[in-house]
Design a protein around this motif. Structure first.
Motif, PDB file in Angstrom:
ATOM      1  N   HIS A  29       0.860  -1.184   0.000  1.00  0.00           N
ATOM      2  CA  HIS A  29       0.000   0.000   0.000  1.00  0.00           C
ATOM      3  C   HIS A  29       0.897   1.234   0.000  1.00  0.00           C
ATOM      4  O   HIS A  29       2.100   1.128   0.212  1.00  0.00           O
ATOM      5  CB  HIS A  29      -0.890   0.033   1.252  1.00  0.00           C
ATOM      6  N   CYS A  37      -4.416   5.865  -0.140  1.00  0.00           N
ATOM      7  CA  CYS A  37      -3.486   4.819  -0.553  1.00  0.00           C
ATOM      8  C   CYS A  37      -3.057   5.134  -1.978  1.00  0.00           C
ATOM      9  O   CYS A  37      -3.898   5.304  -2.847  1.00  0.00           O
ATOM     10  CB  CYS A  37      -4.159   3.456  -0.487  1.00  0.00           C
ATOM     11  N   MET A  83      -9.822   3.375   0.024  1.00  0.00           N
ATOM     12  CA  MET A  83      -8.970   3.107   1.194  1.00  0.00           C
ATOM     13  C   MET A  83      -8.547   4.433   1.822  1.00  0.00           C
ATOM     14  O   MET A  83      -7.498   4.987   1.504  1.00  0.00           O
ATOM     15  CB  MET A  83      -7.748   2.293   0.738  1.00  0.00           C
ATOM     16  N   HIS A  91      -9.303  -0.281  -3.584  1.00  0.00           N
ATOM     17  CA  HIS A  91      -8.157   0.618  -3.420  1.00  0.00           C
ATOM     18  C   HIS A  91      -8.568   2.089  -3.318  1.00  0.00           C
ATOM     19  O   HIS A  91      -8.093   2.826  -2.454  1.00  0.00           O
ATOM     20  CB  HIS A  91      -7.187   0.421  -4.595  1.00  0.00           C
ATOM     21  N   GLU A  93      -0.824   3.201  -3.810  1.00  0.00           N
ATOM     22  CA  GLU A  93      -0.343   2.022  -4.548  1.00  0.00           C
ATOM     23  C   GLU A  93      -1.567   1.148  -4.794  1.00  0.00           C
ATOM     24  O   GLU A  93      -2.247   0.757  -3.827  1.00  0.00           O
ATOM     25  CB  GLU A  93       0.679   1.225  -3.717  1.00  0.00           C
ATOM     26  N   CYS A 121      -4.024  -1.593  -4.822  1.00  0.00           N
ATOM     27  CA  CYS A 121      -3.957  -2.732  -3.904  1.00  0.00           C
ATOM     28  C   CYS A 121      -5.209  -3.597  -3.976  1.00  0.00           C
ATOM     29  O   CYS A 121      -5.459  -4.398  -3.079  1.00  0.00           O
ATOM     30  CB  CYS A 121      -3.738  -2.235  -2.481  1.00  0.00           C
TER      31      CYS A 121
HETATM   32 CU   LIG Z   1      -3.959   0.141  -0.443  1.00  0.00          CU
END
Ligand SMILES: [Cu+2]
Length: 180
Positions: A122, A157, A168, A165, A159, A161
């Motif tokens: 993340h 976040c 997040m 995502h 990245e 994921c």
């Molecule tokens: Cu993430």
């Protein structure tokens, strides 16, 4: 003055038009430069704080007083005082959230985040600040940041994921200093 294509005054008109274009493009370039400078100054002046230091190391988070590997800390786990106006917190990334959140921080505090993940990669990013640490399972990333202004900051976040995502999110609330 010689004439091009046999038209009297053509060269003069051509040079004047070229000069006009040159001036216009110099102006456009200056406006762009001023825009870049303004954006930079905006960030310098209005940034919520400053990164004091960063580090990353393989570690057992319990050695740093953090949760056991794979364990998500309590949602309301707050800061641990480490010195005058200095705090630490273990920030754990998981599909798909940040814990602890919401996290209360006193205005003016210097906070060290120990950042890790219990599942996949993340990216711990706090909007409006320069905090940006990759949360890697089995590795603790460290960032120390001084929160200069009170306000509400979003943790995102950065990245990819998984399916949730984009949802997040976490929250940091920098509480205003009580009046002296
Ligand atoms: Cu993430």
């Amino acid at each position: 003055m010689s004439d091009i294509a046999g038209r009297p005054g053509f060269e003069d008109a051509f040079h004047k038009a070229a000069e006009r274009h040159e001036r216009a493009w110099v102006f456009v370039t200056l406006v762009m430069l001023m825009g870049i400078l303004a954006c930079t100054m905006y960030f310098v002046v209005y940034d919520y704080g400053v990164v004091v230091r960063t580090a990353a190391y393989r570690s057992d988070p319990t050695a740093l007083g953090g949760p056991a590997p794979g364990v998500v800390p309590a949602a309301d786990a707050g800061l641990v005082k480490t010195g005058p106006n200095a705090y630490a917190v273990h920030m754990v990334a998981h599909m798909w959230g940040w814990t602890p959140s919401p996290l209360h921080i006193p205005e003016g505090a210097t906070v060290t985040f120990y950042v890790t993940s219990i599942d996949v990669l993340h990216g711990f990013e706090v909007k409006g600040t320069t905090i940006n640490v990759t949360a890697v399972p089995g590795i603790t990333g460290e960032v120390t940041y001084m929160f200069k202004h009170a306000g509400t900051l979003d943790i995102i976040c950065n990245e990819y994921c998984g399916i949730e995502h984009q949802a997040m999110l976490g929250r940091i609330i920098v509480d205003p200093k009580p009046p002296a």
